[in-house]
Design a protein around this motif. Structure first.
Motif, PDB file in Angstrom:
ATOM      1  N   ALA A  99      34.881  63.477-109.020  1.00  0.00           N
ATOM      2  CA  ALA A  99      33.223  63.626-108.857  1.00  0.00           C
ATOM      3  C   ALA A  99      32.414  62.298-108.837  1.00  0.00           C
ATOM      4  N   ALA A 100      33.005  61.134-109.396  1.00  0.00           N
ATOM      5  CA  ALA A 100      32.418  59.712-109.140  1.00  0.00           C
ATOM      6  C   ALA A 100      32.410  59.461-107.829  1.00  0.00           C
ATOM      7  N   ALA A 101      33.786  59.884-106.878  1.00  0.00           N
ATOM      8  CA  ALA A 101      33.974  59.274-105.661  1.00  0.00           C
ATOM      9  C   ALA A 101      32.949  60.251-104.489  1.00  0.00           C
ATOM     10  N   GLN A 102      32.768  61.332-104.833  1.00  0.00           N
ATOM     11  CA  GLN A 102      31.785  62.081-104.211  1.00  0.00           C
ATOM     12  C   GLN A 102      30.528  61.910-104.420  1.00  0.00           C
ATOM     13  N   TYR A 103      30.180  61.463-105.553  1.00  0.00           N
ATOM     14  CA  TYR A 103      28.694  61.027-105.864  1.00  0.00           C
ATOM     15  C   TYR A 103      28.345  59.520-105.304  1.00  0.00           C
ATOM     16  N   VAL A 150      26.193  54.703-114.166  1.00  0.00           N
ATOM     17  CA  VAL A 150      26.589  54.635-115.528  1.00  0.00           C
ATOM     18  C   VAL A 150      27.325  55.765-116.081  1.00  0.00           C
ATOM     19  N   SER A 151      26.443  56.989-115.927  1.00  0.00           N
ATOM     20  CA  SER A 151      27.209  58.165-116.442  1.00  0.00           C
ATOM     21  C   SER A 151      28.640  58.488-115.855  1.00  0.00           C
ATOM     22  N   HIS A 152      28.596  58.191-114.545  1.00  0.00           N
ATOM     23  CA  HIS A 152      29.933  58.575-114.025  1.00  0.00           C
ATOM     24  C   HIS A 152      31.093  57.463-114.422  1.00  0.00           C
ATOM     25  N   LEU A 153      30.637  56.240-114.502  1.00  0.00           N
ATOM     26  CA  LEU A 153      31.498  55.198-115.089  1.00  0.00           C
ATOM     27  C   LEU A 153      32.184  55.602-116.414  1.00  0.00           C
ATOM     28  N   LYS A 154      31.308  55.842-117.307  1.00  0.00           N
ATOM     29  CA  LYS A 154      31.633  56.420-118.620  1.00  0.00           C
ATOM     30  C   LYS A 154      32.513  57.588-118.555  1.00  0.00           C
ATOM     31  N   ALA A 155      32.156  58.375-117.772  1.00  0.00           N
ATOM     32  CA  ALA A 155      32.895  59.794-117.590  1.00  0.00           C
ATOM     33  C   ALA A 155      34.562  59.296-117.277  1.00  0.00           C
ATOM     34  N   PRO A 207      43.158  52.158-106.088  1.00  0.00           N
ATOM     35  CA  PRO A 207      41.964  53.037-106.242  1.00  0.00           C
ATOM     36  C   PRO A 207      41.057  53.096-107.461  1.00  0.00           C
ATOM     37  N   GLY A 208      41.794  52.867-108.727  1.00  0.00           N
ATOM     38  CA  GLY A 208      41.123  52.923-109.868  1.00  0.00           C
ATOM     39  C   GLY A 208      40.302  51.870-110.069  1.00  0.00           C
ATOM     40  N   ILE A 209      40.688  50.465-109.694  1.00  0.00           N
ATOM     41  CA  ILE A 209      39.923  49.419-109.590  1.00  0.00           C
ATOM     42  C   ILE A 209      38.794  49.563-108.883  1.00  0.00           C
ATOM     43  N   LYS A 210      38.939  49.840-107.569  1.00  0.00           N
ATOM     44  CA  LYS A 210      37.889  50.167-106.566  1.00  0.00           C
ATOM     45  C   LYS A 210      36.777  51.135-107.047  1.00  0.00           C
ATOM     46  N   LEU A 211      37.174  52.099-107.487  1.00  0.00           N
ATOM     47  CA  LEU A 211      36.090  53.055-108.176  1.00  0.00           C
ATOM     48  C   LEU A 211      35.287  52.668-109.206  1.00  0.00           C
ATOM     49  N   VAL A 212      36.146  52.061-110.375  1.00  0.00           N
ATOM     50  CA  VAL A 212      35.299  51.528-111.384  1.00  0.00           C
ATOM     51  C   VAL A 212      34.362  50.317-110.841  1.00  0.00           C
ATOM     52  N   ALA A 213      34.794  49.423-109.830  1.00  0.00           N
ATOM     53  CA  ALA A 213      33.875  48.269-109.502  1.00  0.00           C
ATOM     54  C   ALA A 213      32.974  48.820-108.487  1.00  0.00           C
ATOM     55  N   ILE A 224      39.129  45.145-113.355  1.00  0.00           N
ATOM     56  CA  ILE A 224      40.517  44.799-113.766  1.00  0.00           C
ATOM     57  C   ILE A 224      40.649  44.835-115.286  1.00  0.00           C
ATOM     58  N   MET A 225      39.582  43.984-115.633  1.00  0.00           N
ATOM     59  CA  MET A 225      39.795  43.726-117.196  1.00  0.00           C
ATOM     60  C   MET A 225      39.662  44.937-117.920  1.00  0.00           C
ATOM     61  N   LEU A 226      38.797  45.717-117.650  1.00  0.00           N
ATOM     62  CA  LEU A 226      38.329  46.888-118.214  1.00  0.00           C
ATOM     63  C   LEU A 226      39.462  47.925-118.471  1.00  0.00           C
ATOM     64  N   ILE A 227      40.109  48.084-117.254  1.00  0.00           N
ATOM     65  CA  ILE A 227      41.199  48.906-117.291  1.00  0.00           C
ATOM     66  C   ILE A 227      42.527  48.395-117.717  1.00  0.00           C
TER      67      ILE A 227
END
Length: 230
Positions: A89-93, A104-109, A152-158, A179-182
């Motif tokens: 959902a976040a990538a599509q957004y 912010v909402s997508h990041l928190k999800a 891919p996880g770090i890229k999405l969150v960044a 990186i630090m958050l994950i």
């Protein structure tokens, strides 16, 4: 001649048993490789822990090397099941728009699903230990984990952090913060016993995960605010 219901059911029972055996071997191998590393882990020890005979490993996986790589693929599948919905959902957004509040909402999800995946069971701590060992002492499984989970996880969150801040271009700061958050969540899970001891928790249940969710969201709000442009 028509087969009886019992005889027709037998192949399905055999397939189910085979799948159970494969899962038991994988679980045992992920635990052993994560704890002692590839070189120090024997198939004999894995078989004993899984409650199967040693030839079962060769039958189901072919070799120790193949089993080791199968562990990495199994972990990738677990991550995809646990975080796939919010990540997709976040990538599509992000491919269509970059509204700050929605970012912010997508990041928190995304982070909420990650917390549930990593802190929701004891099995997650075992998988986190395997992942961390590969990050610190890369083997062949490292490439699978890095390309399928970490990168891919770090890229999405960044990207979500940058979008939430109104940054039009990717920033190195957001990547480092991602990186630090994950990695903090992975470390929290792999050190499950230490985390429980420090927090004086008997178990990491719903109430405990709620605290982790709250802190994670506070961290996200602080990160977004610290790098927000006018």
């Amino acid at each position: 001649m028509t087969a009886s219901p019992a005889s027709r059911a037998m192949p399905h029972a055999k397939y189910a048993k085979s799948a159970e055996t494969q899962r038991a071997i994988l679980d045992a191998a992920i635990l052993a490789f994560g704890k002692d590393g590839f070189e120090a882990t024997s198939t004999r020890a894995i078989a004993a822990f899984a409650g199967v005979n040693q030839p079962a490993i060769n039958y189901h996986f072919g070799s120790k090397d193949a089993l080791y790589l199968a562990c990495a693929h199994a972990i990738v599948e677990d991550f995809a099941r646990g975080t796939g919905k919010s990540s997709l959902a976040a990538a599509q957004y992000l491919a269509n728009t970059r509204d700050r509040a929605a970012s912010v909402s997508h990041l928190k999800a995304v982070m909420r699903e990650l917390v549930e995946l990593l802190a929701g069971s004891r099995e997650a701590s075992v998988r986190s230990a395997f992942v961390l060992r590969e990050m610190h002492s890369p083997g062949e499984a490292y490439t699978i984990l890095y390309e399928s989970i970490w990168a891919p996880g770090i890229k999405l969150v960044a990207d979500l952090l940058d979008a939430a801040r109104g940054n039009a271009q990717p920033s190195g700061e957001a990547k480092l913060q991602a990186i630090m958050l994950i990695s903090s969540l992975v470390a929290f899970t792999s050190g499950r016993q230490v985390s429980k001891a420090v927090m004086q928790w008997d178990e990491i249940g719903d109430a405990e995960r709620a605290q982790v969710h709250k802190l994670t969201e506070q961290q996200i709000d602080a990160l977004v605010a610290s790098g927000q442009q006018g």
